[in-house]
Design a protein around this motif. Structure first.
Motif, PDB file in Angstrom:
ATOM      1  N   LEU B  44      -7.533  -1.261 -14.656  1.00  0.00           N
ATOM      2  CA  LEU B  44      -7.536  -0.827 -13.252  1.00  0.00           C
ATOM      3  C   LEU B  44      -8.010   0.614 -13.190  1.00  0.00           C
ATOM      4  O   LEU B  44      -7.496   1.465 -13.914  1.00  0.00           O
ATOM      5  CB  LEU B  44      -6.122  -0.915 -12.663  1.00  0.00           C
ATOM      6  CG  LEU B  44      -5.627  -2.262 -12.145  1.00  0.00           C
ATOM      7  CD1 LEU B  44      -5.645  -3.312 -13.226  1.00  0.00           C
ATOM      8  CD2 LEU B  44      -4.210  -2.123 -11.578  1.00  0.00           C
ATOM      9  N   ASN B  45      -8.968   0.869 -12.317  1.00  0.00           N
ATOM     10  CA  ASN B  45      -9.414   2.240 -12.036  1.00  0.00           C
ATOM     11  C   ASN B  45      -8.565   2.798 -10.907  1.00  0.00           C
ATOM     12  O   ASN B  45      -8.506   2.197  -9.839  1.00  0.00           O
ATOM     13  CB  ASN B  45     -10.873   2.194 -11.573  1.00  0.00           C
ATOM     14  CG  ASN B  45     -11.738   3.061 -12.411  1.00  0.00           C
ATOM     15  OD1 ASN B  45     -11.715   2.934 -13.638  1.00  0.00           O
ATOM     16  ND2 ASN B  45     -12.480   3.947 -11.767  1.00  0.00           N
ATOM     17  N   LEU B  46      -7.958   3.947 -11.129  1.00  0.00           N
ATOM     18  CA  LEU B  46      -7.041   4.503 -10.128  1.00  0.00           C
ATOM     19  C   LEU B  46      -7.583   5.830  -9.611  1.00  0.00           C
ATOM     20  O   LEU B  46      -7.917   6.716 -10.399  1.00  0.00           O
ATOM     21  CB  LEU B  46      -5.659   4.728 -10.760  1.00  0.00           C
ATOM     22  CG  LEU B  46      -5.076   3.548 -11.546  1.00  0.00           C
ATOM     23  CD1 LEU B  46      -3.772   3.939 -12.206  1.00  0.00           C
ATOM     24  CD2 LEU B  46      -4.905   2.329 -10.652  1.00  0.00           C
ATOM     25  N   ASP B  47      -7.667   5.960  -8.295  1.00  0.00           N
ATOM     26  CA  ASP B  47      -8.149   7.206  -7.679  1.00  0.00           C
ATOM     27  C   ASP B  47      -7.037   7.840  -6.863  1.00  0.00           C
ATOM     28  O   ASP B  47      -6.467   7.194  -5.980  1.00  0.00           O
ATOM     29  CB  ASP B  47      -9.330   6.926  -6.726  1.00  0.00           C
ATOM     30  CG  ASP B  47     -10.567   6.498  -7.489  1.00  0.00           C
ATOM     31  OD1 ASP B  47     -10.650   6.783  -8.695  1.00  0.00           O
ATOM     32  OD2 ASP B  47     -11.439   5.845  -6.871  1.00  0.00           O
ATOM     33  N   TRP B  49      -3.970   9.042  -7.441  1.00  0.00           N
ATOM     34  CA  TRP B  49      -2.541   8.988  -7.720  1.00  0.00           C
ATOM     35  C   TRP B  49      -2.198   9.988  -8.814  1.00  0.00           C
ATOM     36  O   TRP B  49      -2.960  10.171  -9.765  1.00  0.00           O
ATOM     37  CB  TRP B  49      -2.123   7.585  -8.194  1.00  0.00           C
ATOM     38  CG  TRP B  49      -1.907   6.599  -7.096  1.00  0.00           C
ATOM     39  CD1 TRP B  49      -1.626   6.857  -5.799  1.00  0.00           C
ATOM     40  CD2 TRP B  49      -1.954   5.162  -7.218  1.00  0.00           C
ATOM     41  NE1 TRP B  49      -1.495   5.687  -5.091  1.00  0.00           N
ATOM     42  CE2 TRP B  49      -1.690   4.633  -5.938  1.00  0.00           C
ATOM     43  CE3 TRP B  49      -2.186   4.282  -8.275  1.00  0.00           C
ATOM     44  CZ2 TRP B  49      -1.658   3.258  -5.694  1.00  0.00           C
ATOM     45  CZ3 TRP B  49      -2.150   2.930  -8.040  1.00  0.00           C
ATOM     46  CH2 TRP B  49      -1.883   2.416  -6.756  1.00  0.00           C
ATOM     47  N   GLN B  57       3.391   2.635  -9.131  1.00  0.00           N
ATOM     48  CA  GLN B  57       2.570   1.671  -8.389  1.00  0.00           C
ATOM     49  C   GLN B  57       2.043   0.566  -9.294  1.00  0.00           C
ATOM     50  O   GLN B  57       1.977  -0.603  -8.899  1.00  0.00           O
ATOM     51  CB  GLN B  57       1.401   2.397  -7.697  1.00  0.00           C
ATOM     52  CG  GLN B  57       1.818   3.414  -6.640  1.00  0.00           C
ATOM     53  CD  GLN B  57       2.568   2.778  -5.469  1.00  0.00           C
ATOM     54  OE1 GLN B  57       2.216   1.712  -5.012  1.00  0.00           O
ATOM     55  NE2 GLN B  57       3.620   3.434  -5.013  1.00  0.00           N
ATOM     56  N   LYS B  60       4.632  -1.990  -9.865  1.00  0.00           N
ATOM     57  CA  LYS B  60       4.745  -2.893  -8.711  1.00  0.00           C
ATOM     58  C   LYS B  60       3.608  -3.919  -8.685  1.00  0.00           C
ATOM     59  O   LYS B  60       3.818  -5.110  -8.470  1.00  0.00           O
ATOM     60  CB  LYS B  60       4.721  -2.086  -7.401  1.00  0.00           C
ATOM     61  CG  LYS B  60       6.080  -1.620  -6.921  1.00  0.00           C
ATOM     62  CD  LYS B  60       5.998  -0.969  -5.544  1.00  0.00           C
ATOM     63  CE  LYS B  60       5.736  -1.957  -4.430  1.00  0.00           C
ATOM     64  NZ  LYS B  60       5.611  -1.280  -3.103  1.00  0.00           N
ATOM     65  N   ILE B  61       2.373  -3.410  -8.897  1.00  0.00           N
ATOM     66  CA  ILE B  61       1.195  -4.295  -8.897  1.00  0.00           C
ATOM     67  C   ILE B  61       1.326  -5.365  -9.988  1.00  0.00           C
ATOM     68  O   ILE B  61       1.028  -6.544  -9.772  1.00  0.00           O
ATOM     69  CB  ILE B  61      -0.089  -3.462  -9.111  1.00  0.00           C
ATOM     70  CG1 ILE B  61      -0.393  -2.644  -7.847  1.00  0.00           C
ATOM     71  CG2 ILE B  61      -1.263  -4.338  -9.507  1.00  0.00           C
ATOM     72  CD1 ILE B  61      -1.499  -1.620  -8.026  1.00  0.00           C
TER      73      ILE B  61
END
Lengths: 80, 80
Positions: B44-47, B49, B57, B60-61
């Protein structure tokens, strides 16, 4: 001894499963997740191979059986 | 920032895909591979956070979207 093998779609190949998940996450409010790639993960139990044999054989197995080299790439590690 | 998520069938759950691969490998002469478990691996690429937000998060995901907690278990790591 065990082997861990990761098989992922090549960067140049579309990943419809990953895109579907990314869209689902966006609609659930997780806009911070800008990209998702989905691949496969294998855990192989190895009996009776030395570490060097395991290294060579798992590379062969990954290439010949676990990965479609046209659209996927792999990496692996041997763990105790 | 990225997240790596592994989703595997629970140890108590049959893994027909893994078994099929193990049988295929045995018939190809790889008798040393005594067990195969197949799971999923997500990048997952996260922007935007922070590391702590990402940690919360992505947990949760993983629970709500990526894993079927009845038959699967997950682990994840946040990487830069």
């Amino acid at each position: 001894m065990k082997a861990h093998v990761w098989v992922m779609p090549k960067r140049t190949v579309l990943d419809p499963q990953g895109q579907t998940i990314q869209h689902a996450l966006a609609s659930l409010g997780y806009a911070a997740v800008s990209d998702v790639r989905q691949g496969k993960f294998f855990v192989l139990n190895l009996d009776g191979w030395s570490r060097d044999e395991a290294q060579a054989q798992v590379e062969k197995i990954s290439k010949e059986v676990l990965t479609n080299l046209v659209i996927e790439e792999f990496r692996f590690e041997i763990v105790d």
